[in-house]
Write an enzyme that holds these catalytic residues in place. Structure first.
Site, mmCIF file in Angstrom:
data_model
loop_
_atom_site.group_PDB
_atom_site.id
_atom_site.type_symbol
_atom_site.label_atom_id
_atom_site.label_comp_id
_atom_site.label_asym_id
_atom_site.label_seq_id
_atom_site.Cartn_x
_atom_site.Cartn_y
_atom_site.Cartn_z
ATOM 1 C CD GLU A 1 6.762 -5.818 -1.814
ATOM 2 O OE1 GLU A 1 7.043 -4.972 -2.681
ATOM 3 O OE2 GLU A 1 7.365 -6.895 -1.679
ATOM 4 C CB THR B 1 -0.910 2.873 5.122
ATOM 5 O OG1 THR B 1 -1.908 3.766 4.632
ATOM 6 C CG2 THR B 1 -1.570 1.766 5.914
ATOM 7 N N GLY B 2 2.210 2.560 5.659
ATOM 8 C CA GLY B 2 3.356 1.744 6.075
ATOM 9 C C GLY B 2 4.004 2.295 7.335
ATOM 10 N N GLY C 1 0.834 -1.197 0.000
ATOM 11 C CA GLY C 1 0.000 0.000 0.000
ATOM 12 C C GLY C 1 0.869 1.246 0.000
ATOM 13 C CB SER C 2 -0.006 4.695 0.578
ATOM 14 O OG SER C 2 -0.648 4.668 1.827
ATOM 15 C CB CYS D 1 3.180 -1.061 -6.932
ATOM 16 S SG CYS D 1 3.482 -2.760 -7.378
HETATM 17 P P1 NAD Z 1 -3.378 2.527 1.373
HETATM 18 O O1 NAD Z 1 -2.104 2.506 2.116
HETATM 19 O O2 NAD Z 1 -4.299 3.651 1.618
HETATM 20 O O3 NAD Z 1 -4.229 1.218 1.684
HETATM 21 C C1 NAD Z 1 -3.667 -0.072 1.593
HETATM 22 C C2 NAD Z 1 -4.334 -0.953 2.618
HETATM 23 O O4 NAD Z 1 -4.032 -0.443 3.915
HETATM 24 C C3 NAD Z 1 -5.860 -0.988 2.523
HETATM 25 O O5 NAD Z 1 -6.316 -2.290 2.825
HETATM 26 C C4 NAD Z 1 -6.297 -0.029 3.607
HETATM 27 O O6 NAD Z 1 -7.571 -0.319 4.122
HETATM 28 C C5 NAD Z 1 -5.229 -0.283 4.650
HETATM 29 N N1 NAD Z 1 -5.059 0.848 5.575
HETATM 30 C C6 NAD Z 1 -5.286 2.163 5.353
HETATM 31 N N2 NAD Z 1 -5.042 2.888 6.467
HETATM 32 C C7 NAD Z 1 -4.643 2.011 7.414
HETATM 33 C C8 NAD Z 1 -4.246 2.143 8.780
HETATM 34 N N3 NAD Z 1 -4.222 3.310 9.396
HETATM 35 N N4 NAD Z 1 -3.885 1.022 9.444
HETATM 36 C C9 NAD Z 1 -3.892 -0.187 8.845
HETATM 37 N N5 NAD Z 1 -4.290 -0.372 7.574
HETATM 38 C C10 NAD Z 1 -4.648 0.716 6.850
HETATM 39 O O7 NAD Z 1 -3.005 2.384 -0.143
HETATM 40 P P2 NAD Z 1 -4.014 2.165 -1.370
HETATM 41 O O8 NAD Z 1 -4.583 3.494 -1.716
HETATM 42 O O9 NAD Z 1 -4.957 1.059 -1.093
HETATM 43 O O10 NAD Z 1 -3.024 1.609 -2.479
HETATM 44 C C11 NAD Z 1 -2.280 2.428 -3.297
HETATM 45 C C12 NAD Z 1 -0.851 2.436 -2.844
HETATM 46 O O11 NAD Z 1 -0.308 1.121 -2.755
HETATM 47 C C13 NAD Z 1 0.033 3.146 -3.809
HETATM 48 O O12 NAD Z 1 0.873 4.027 -3.118
HETATM 49 C C14 NAD Z 1 0.845 2.039 -4.472
HETATM 50 O O13 NAD Z 1 2.068 2.346 -4.986
HETATM 51 C C15 NAD Z 1 0.951 1.040 -3.408
HETATM 52 N N6 NAD Z 1 1.161 -0.277 -3.984
HETATM 53 C C16 NAD Z 1 2.391 -0.863 -3.853
HETATM 54 C C17 NAD Z 1 2.640 -2.104 -4.399
HETATM 55 C C18 NAD Z 1 3.983 -2.788 -4.238
HETATM 56 O O14 NAD Z 1 4.113 -3.952 -4.537
HETATM 57 N N7 NAD Z 1 4.990 -2.125 -3.765
HETATM 58 C C19 NAD Z 1 1.620 -2.772 -5.073
HETATM 59 C C20 NAD Z 1 0.385 -2.143 -5.195
HETATM 60 C C21 NAD Z 1 0.163 -0.898 -4.630
#
Ligand code: NAD
Length: 495
Positions: free
Chosen positions: A265, A246-247, A242-243, A300
């Site tokens: 990731e 959040t990480g 994810g983003s 991503c």
């Molecule tokens: P996001 O971080 O908003 O959400 C990802 C997941 O995290 C979702 O399930 C969401 O519900 C959960 N989440 C959100 N806030 C949280 C919190 N406070 N605590 C725990 N979990 C939480 O990201 P997104 O908008 O779903 O995805 C897009 C992002 O993901 C982009 O930045 C993209 O580059 C990245 N991404 C990376 C890869 C990779 O392999 N590196 C692959 C796909 C997407």
């Protein structure tokens, strides 16, 4: 091959209200009510799903803990786990079109890509890790005479997996395959806008004979369900895609709770570097366009920064423009569509904001830059190329996660490397050149988890995927993916 008749039958089929999968059963929310699942295809409400609560997450974690501790899965022989997982992969394959259509209606990816990248690739991933389950050995250390050092690999315990919306099944399987093959149990939290297919494959896992409690799926908001998983004292490993923001929260939650290992990731701003000596500029333009515009840029590893040697800049951008303009942005369920919907209205607004900012700075919108198919009620955007971008611009530094390509000219190899490495990210890159020495120099110089040469994307399950710098840590895919899900235990024996 997509069976068009079946696809037509599935495309408008009603979707039953979704339910969590906890301890082997479908279950509705304990008290959080439901949330609408909005289809990005036309903005309609597809169905509802539970708005999970911290209690729902706790119930799932407790089921996973019990299932791990009593050995109903970790205590099986690896060959027995393999048999169940192979059966699961077969079931995912058998339901591939149903899953692909449901997934497209949920997240908007074009079906031509979703069919292969989602159920078909998820089944192949599960199979890959299942097959490896009974082929992993421990180690005997080259220790001093009179001693014996054994290194055991033990399943790490309860895994929390939090995944995004762009490729829920593919990315989900990258986590579930090795975690389950290693003997761990899992609590999975899908993204708010792409939960339906992961719930469905969890049901298929039960049909395949996965013992109850081994795989639990809880839907809802990240800040509630995701946070509860991250803060739990009973989750041993947390894997996330994810983003970056959040990480960061997940690492903080780990530090506040039980120091669970956290593997991230994250995003990218991947440079796609085209030298004048590229072997085939037409091919480079075609592949580069797909490298950014497939799944409407919601990838991503998307090659979102195009670095082009100045001597070919204008000619190459013209080629790219014609490929982009020939792409069909359309109904994601039409196999002829080359770019589907943007996942949500929020994401579409973010994409348009980046373009507006570039326009305000005087950058050149070569093509696109606007919303399309607005009368469908859905969220669509034209493939967009912005030229004359400066390496310091937001468009060159921040991840858009949409169909927006930033074009930056360069004069020398050194300059290309400096621009390529000049962001916080390090996920993917590509180099187009016929010069073998230059290709190898660039592979070493560019800081990224994967460097493509004369191609973009398509790296299969046999190779790892993971970022460097702020694109993350740890690896999905390949046998290296297992490292996250095992603990090493030493036995030190006096002979
Ligand atoms: P996001 O971080 O908003 O959400 C990802 C997941 O995290 C979702 O399930 C969401 O519900 C959960 N989440 C959100 N806030 C949280 C919190 N406070 N605590 C725990 N979990 C939480 O990201 P997104 O908008 O779903 O995805 C897009 C992002 O993901 C982009 O930045 C993209 O580059 C990245 N991404 C990376 C890869 C990779 O392999 N590196 C692959 C796909 C997407």
């Amino acid at each position: 091959m997509i069976d068009r008749e079946k696809l037509t039958a599935l495309r408008d089929a009603p979707v039953a209200p979704a339910a969590h999968v906890i301890d082997g059963a479908r279950c509705q929310a304990s008290g959080g009510g439901t949330m609408d699942v909005v289809s990005p295809l036309d903005g309609s409400v597809l169905t509802t799903m539970p708005r999970g609560t911290a209690d729902d997450a706790a119930a799932a974690i407790s089921a996973a803990r019990k299932a791990f501790d009593d050995g109903r899965w970790s205590g099986l022989s690896p060959a027995a786990r393999k048999a169940v997982l192979l059966k699961w992969a077969d079931l995912v394959d058998a339901h591939a079109l149903e899953l692909a259509v449901l997934g497209v209606r949920n997240n908007g990816t074009e079906i031509s890509m979703a069919f292969k990248a989602e159920p078909v690739s998820a089944a192949a991933t599960i199979r890959y890790f299942a097959e490896a389950a009974d082929k992993l050995y421990g180690e005997i250390a080259p220790a001093a005479p009179g001693t014996l050092g054994l290194v055991h690999r033990e399943p790490a315990g309860v895994v929390g997996a939090i995944v995004p919306w762009n490729f829920p099944l593919m990315i989900g399987a990258w986590k579930l395959g090795p975690a389950l093959a290693a003997g761990c149990t899992v609590v999975l939290k899908p993204a708010e806008t792409a939960s339906l297919t992961l719930l469905r494959i969890a049901e298929l896992a039960l049909d395949a004979g996965l013992p109850r409690g081994v795989l639990n799926v809880v839907t809802g908001e990240g800040a509630t369900v995701g946070a509860a998983i991250a803060e739990s004292m009973d989750v041993d490993v947390l894997v996330f895609t994810g983003s970056g923001p959040t990480g960061r929260r997940l690492l903080e939650a780990s530090a506040r709770s039980n120091f669970k290992r956290v593997y991230l990731e994250l995003g990218g701003k991947s440079p796609n570097i085209v030298f004048a000596d590229a072997p085939d500029l037409d091919e480079a333009a075609k592949v580069s366009a797909h490298g950014i515009f497939r799944n409407s840029g919601q990838v991503c590893v998307a090659g979102s920064r195009l670095l082009v040697e100045r001597t070919i800049h204008d000619a190459f951008v013209a080629k790219l423009k014609s490929v982009a303009e020939a792409m069909v942005v359309g109904d994601p369920l039409d196999p002829a569509t080359s770019a589907g919907a943007i996942n949500s209205e929020r994401q579409l607004a973010q994409n348009l904001r980046f373009v507006a900012e570039a326009r305000a700075k005087g950058r050149t919108i070569v093509t696109g830059g606007h919303r399309v198919r607005e009368d469908s009620g859905g969220f669509y955007m034209a493939p967009t190329i912005v030229a004359g971008v400066s390496p310091e611009d937001a468009l060159a530094q921040e991840e858009v996660f949409g169909p927006v390509l930033a074009v930056i000219p360069f004069d020398t190899e050194e300059e290309a490397v400096a621009i390529a490495n000049g962001t916080q990210f390090g996920l993917a890159a590509a180099v187009w050149t016929a010069n073998l020495s230059r290709a190898h120099r660039m592979i070493r110089a560019v800081k990224a988890g994967v460097v493509h040469v004369n191609t973009y994307g398509g790296a299969d399950i046999t190779v790892p995927l993971g970022g460097v710098k702020q694109s993350g840590n740890g690896h999905d895919k390949s046998l290296h993916a297992f490292d996250k899900f095992f603990d090493l235990k030493t036995a030190w024996i006096k002979l």
